[in-house]
Every structure is written in structure tokens, then in C-alpha cells.
Design a protein around this motif. Structure first.
Motif, PDB file in Angstrom:
ATOM      1  N   MET A  25      92.348  34.964  15.990  1.00 51.49           N
ATOM      2  CA  MET A  25      91.167  34.991  16.841  1.00 51.49           C
ATOM      3  C   MET A  25      89.974  35.491  16.046  1.00 51.49           C
ATOM      4  O   MET A  25      90.077  36.452  15.293  1.00 51.49           O
ATOM      5  N   ILE A  26      88.847  34.829  16.226  1.00 58.26           N
ATOM      6  CA  ILE A  26      87.584  35.292  15.661  1.00 58.26           C
ATOM      7  C   ILE A  26      87.085  36.410  16.577  1.00 58.26           C
ATOM      8  O   ILE A  26      86.936  36.210  17.780  1.00 58.26           O
ATOM      9  N   ARG A  27      86.844  37.606  16.016  1.00 55.43           N
ATOM     10  CA  ARG A  27      86.473  38.758  16.840  1.00 55.43           C
ATOM     11  C   ARG A  27      85.062  38.708  17.394  1.00 55.43           C
ATOM     12  O   ARG A  27      84.816  39.148  18.512  1.00 55.43           O
ATOM     13  N   GLN A  28      84.125  38.208  16.620  1.00 56.18           N
ATOM     14  CA  GLN A  28      82.733  38.205  17.059  1.00 56.18           C
ATOM     15  C   GLN A  28      82.462  36.979  17.937  1.00 56.18           C
ATOM     16  O   GLN A  28      82.789  35.861  17.559  1.00 56.18           O
ATOM     17  N   PRO A  29      81.846  37.187  19.088  1.00 60.00           N
ATOM     18  CA  PRO A  29      81.526  36.034  19.935  1.00 60.00           C
ATOM     19  C   PRO A  29      80.445  35.161  19.302  1.00 60.00           C
ATOM     20  O   PRO A  29      79.628  35.646  18.521  1.00 60.00           O
ATOM     21  N   ASP A  30      80.467  33.882  19.649  1.00 55.30           N
ATOM     22  CA  ASP A  30      79.434  32.970  19.149  1.00 55.30           C
ATOM     23  C   ASP A  30      78.138  33.175  19.943  1.00 55.30           C
ATOM     24  O   ASP A  30      78.041  34.079  20.779  1.00 55.30           O
ATOM     25  N   SER A  31      77.159  32.333  19.718  1.00 64.39           N
ATOM     26  CA  SER A  31      75.852  32.492  20.362  1.00 64.39           C
ATOM     27  C   SER A  31      75.915  32.329  21.885  1.00 64.39           C
ATOM     28  O   SER A  31      75.012  32.747  22.593  1.00 64.39           O
ATOM     29  N   ASN A  32      76.985  31.743  22.391  1.00 62.53           N
ATOM     30  CA  ASN A  32      77.178  31.583  23.841  1.00 62.53           C
ATOM     31  C   ASN A  32      78.058  32.679  24.432  1.00 62.53           C
ATOM     32  O   ASN A  32      78.433  32.597  25.603  1.00 62.53           O
ATOM     33  N   GLY A  33      78.439  33.665  23.598  1.00 62.00           N
ATOM     34  CA  GLY A  33      79.280  34.759  24.069  1.00 62.00           C
ATOM     35  C   GLY A  33      80.761  34.416  24.151  1.00 62.00           C
ATOM     36  O   GLY A  33      81.528  35.112  24.812  1.00 62.00           O
ATOM     37  N   LEU A  34      81.176  33.353  23.460  1.00 64.41           N
ATOM     38  CA  LEU A  34      82.567  32.895  23.507  1.00 64.41           C
ATOM     39  C   LEU A  34      83.331  33.279  22.242  1.00 64.41           C
ATOM     40  O   LEU A  34      82.767  33.303  21.150  1.00 64.41           O
ATOM     41  N   ARG A  35      84.605  33.564  22.428  1.00 61.72           N
ATOM     42  CA  ARG A  35      85.518  33.809  21.317  1.00 61.72           C
ATOM     43  C   ARG A  35      86.600  32.737  21.362  1.00 61.72           C
ATOM     44  O   ARG A  35      86.902  32.199  22.420  1.00 61.72           O
ATOM     45  N   LYS A  36      87.209  32.470  20.202  1.00 63.88           N
ATOM     46  CA  LYS A  36      88.206  31.395  20.110  1.00 63.88           C
ATOM     47  C   LYS A  36      89.481  31.923  19.471  1.00 63.88           C
ATOM     48  O   LYS A  36      89.432  32.644  18.480  1.00 63.88           O
ATOM     49  N   ILE A  37      90.609  31.522  20.058  1.00 62.51           N
ATOM     50  CA  ILE A  37      91.928  31.836  19.499  1.00 62.51           C
ATOM     51  C   ILE A  37      92.572  30.521  19.093  1.00 62.51           C
ATOM     52  O   ILE A  37      92.688  29.602  19.908  1.00 62.51           O
ATOM     53  N   ASN A  38      92.999  30.427  17.840  1.00 61.34           N
ATOM     54  CA  ASN A  38      93.727  29.254  17.344  1.00 61.34           C
ATOM     55  C   ASN A  38      95.200  29.613  17.235  1.00 61.34           C
ATOM     56  O   ASN A  38      95.550  30.625  16.611  1.00 61.34           O
ATOM     57  N   PHE A  39      96.038  28.796  17.823  1.00 66.28           N
ATOM     58  CA  PHE A  39      97.479  29.035  17.857  1.00 66.28           C
ATOM     59  C   PHE A  39      98.222  28.052  16.952  1.00 66.28           C
ATOM     60  O   PHE A  39      97.776  26.919  16.769  1.00 66.28           O
ATOM     61  N   GLU A  66      93.640  20.806  19.522  1.00 68.57           N
ATOM     62  CA  GLU A  66      93.380  21.780  18.457  1.00 68.57           C
ATOM     63  C   GLU A  66      94.216  23.048  18.607  1.00 68.57           C
ATOM     64  O   GLU A  66      94.142  23.941  17.759  1.00 68.57           O
ATOM     65  N   CYS A  67      94.983  23.141  19.698  1.00 65.06           N
ATOM     66  CA  CYS A  67      95.791  24.335  19.989  1.00 65.06           C
ATOM     67  C   CYS A  67      94.917  25.586  19.999  1.00 65.06           C
ATOM     68  O   CYS A  67      95.210  26.579  19.326  1.00 65.06           O
ATOM     69  N   SER A  68      93.824  25.523  20.771  1.00 68.28           N
ATOM     70  CA  SER A  68      92.919  26.665  20.820  1.00 68.28           C
ATOM     71  C   SER A  68      92.496  26.976  22.249  1.00 68.28           C
ATOM     72  O   SER A  68      92.452  26.090  23.111  1.00 68.28           O
ATOM     73  N   ILE A  69      92.213  28.247  22.481  1.00 69.63           N
ATOM     74  CA  ILE A  69      91.701  28.718  23.760  1.00 69.63           C
ATOM     75  C   ILE A  69      90.385  29.428  23.477  1.00 69.63           C
ATOM     76  O   ILE A  69      90.309  30.291  22.597  1.00 69.63           O
ATOM     77  N   GLU A  84      97.596  42.126  22.573  1.00 72.60           N
ATOM     78  CA  GLU A  84      98.833  42.193  23.362  1.00 72.60           C
ATOM     79  C   GLU A  84      99.026  40.917  24.183  1.00 72.60           C
ATOM     80  O   GLU A  84     100.156  40.432  24.316  1.00 72.60           O
ATOM     81  N   LEU A  85      97.944  40.374  24.714  1.00 71.26           N
ATOM     82  CA  LEU A  85      98.042  39.125  25.473  1.00 71.26           C
ATOM     83  C   LEU A  85      98.468  37.966  24.574  1.00 71.26           C
ATOM     84  O   LEU A  85      99.288  37.130  24.981  1.00 71.26           O
ATOM     85  N   ILE A  86      97.918  37.922  23.373  1.00 72.54           N
ATOM     86  CA  ILE A  86      98.313  36.881  22.414  1.00 72.54           C
ATOM     87  C   ILE A  86      99.799  37.017  22.093  1.00 72.54           C
ATOM     88  O   ILE A  86     100.527  36.022  22.030  1.00 72.54           O
ATOM     89  N   THR A  87     100.254  38.257  21.915  1.00 73.91           N
ATOM     90  CA  THR A  87     101.673  38.513  21.665  1.00 73.91           C
ATOM     91  C   THR A  87     102.511  37.990  22.825  1.00 73.91           C
ATOM     92  O   THR A  87     103.540  37.328  22.619  1.00 73.91           O
ATOM     93  N   ASP A  88     102.078  38.262  24.055  1.00 77.79           N
ATOM     94  CA  ASP A  88     102.803  37.783  25.234  1.00 77.79           C
ATOM     95  C   ASP A  88     102.898  36.258  25.250  1.00 77.79           C
ATOM     96  O   ASP A  88     103.935  35.696  25.594  1.00 77.79           O
ATOM     97  N   ILE A  89     101.813  35.586  24.872  1.00 84.55           N
ATOM     98  CA  ILE A  89     101.817  34.119  24.833  1.00 84.55           C
ATOM     99  C   ILE A  89     102.814  33.613  23.795  1.00 84.55           C
ATOM    100  O   ILE A  89     103.603  32.694  24.072  1.00 84.55           O
ATOM    101  N   LEU A  90     102.813  34.213  22.619  1.00 83.37           N
ATOM    102  CA  LEU A  90     103.767  33.793  21.577  1.00 83.37           C
ATOM    103  C   LEU A  90     105.209  34.047  22.015  1.00 83.37           C
ATOM    104  O   LEU A  90     106.100  33.228  21.759  1.00 83.37           O
TER     105      LEU A  90
END
Length: 98
Positions: A25-39, A66-69, A84-90
Motif C-alpha cells: 500500500m502507498i501510505r500517502q494519499p493522492d491529490s484526491n485523498g485516495l490510497r491504493k493497495i496492490n495485492f 489490477e488486483c487493487s483496492i 491488520e485488515l490487509i493481513t485479514d484479507i490475505l
């Protein structure tokens, strides 16, 4: 065989590894305030529900190809909680495929 969870938190990324699977996951949000997790795993709608139901983040988009949220953090968001949520998903993925 018990699998270990490895969580690496750096200034710019959070990397979670469980068994042979991982998410970054990229920690810093983009210009729209969104973060992305690639799985490294194929995604299911239920995985986005884990994040949405947490109360710390709101899912904006799930990209199955792209397997991303992509999500927006809510007031109670904290980096260690999303890890922890990412861990739960995995772990859910592991359980559903065994």
C-alpha cells in the motif's frame, strides 16, 4: 504448518506478507485523498467489504484486473489498523483456497 505474517511499515509504503502472498500500500494519499493497495492475489468483493466494514476506511474502487483496492481514510484511520485488515484479507484468501 503455521504461516508467519510479516508487516513492513516505511515512510512511503506498507508491505504485508503472509505465506507466498503479499500486498503493498502507498501510505500517502493522492491529490484526491485516495490510497491504493496492490495485492498479489485475485480479489473478491468480500475483500473490499473487510475494509469498508472496518470503520477506518471507505472503499472507492476495486479493480479486479489490477488486483487493487483504492480507498479513502476515515477519521479513525491508522496505519497499523489497515495493515491488520490487509493481513485479514490475505488470511481469508488462504482459507478460501485450501
Amino acid at each position: 504448518m503455521k504461516k508467519d505474517v510479516e508487516i513492513l511499515i516505511r515512510d512511503h509504503i506498507v508491505h504485508v506478507k503472509f505465506g507466498n502472498e503479499f500486498a503493498t500500500m502507498i501510505r500517502q494519499p493522492d491529490s484526491n485523498g485516495l490510497r491504493k493497495i496492490n495485492f498479489s492475489i485475485p480479489l473478491r468483493g468480500a475483500y473490499a467489504d473487510v475494509i469498508e466494514g472496518s470503520g477506518i476506511a471507505s472503499v472507492d474502487n476495486i479493480n479486479y484486473e489490477e488486483c487493487s483496492i483504492t480507498f479513502r481514510s476515515l477519521p479513525f484511520y491508522e496505519t497499523h489498523l489497515i495493515a491488520e485488515l490487509i493481513t485479514d484479507i490475505l488470511k481469508k484468501h488462504e482459507t478460501s483456497n485450501s
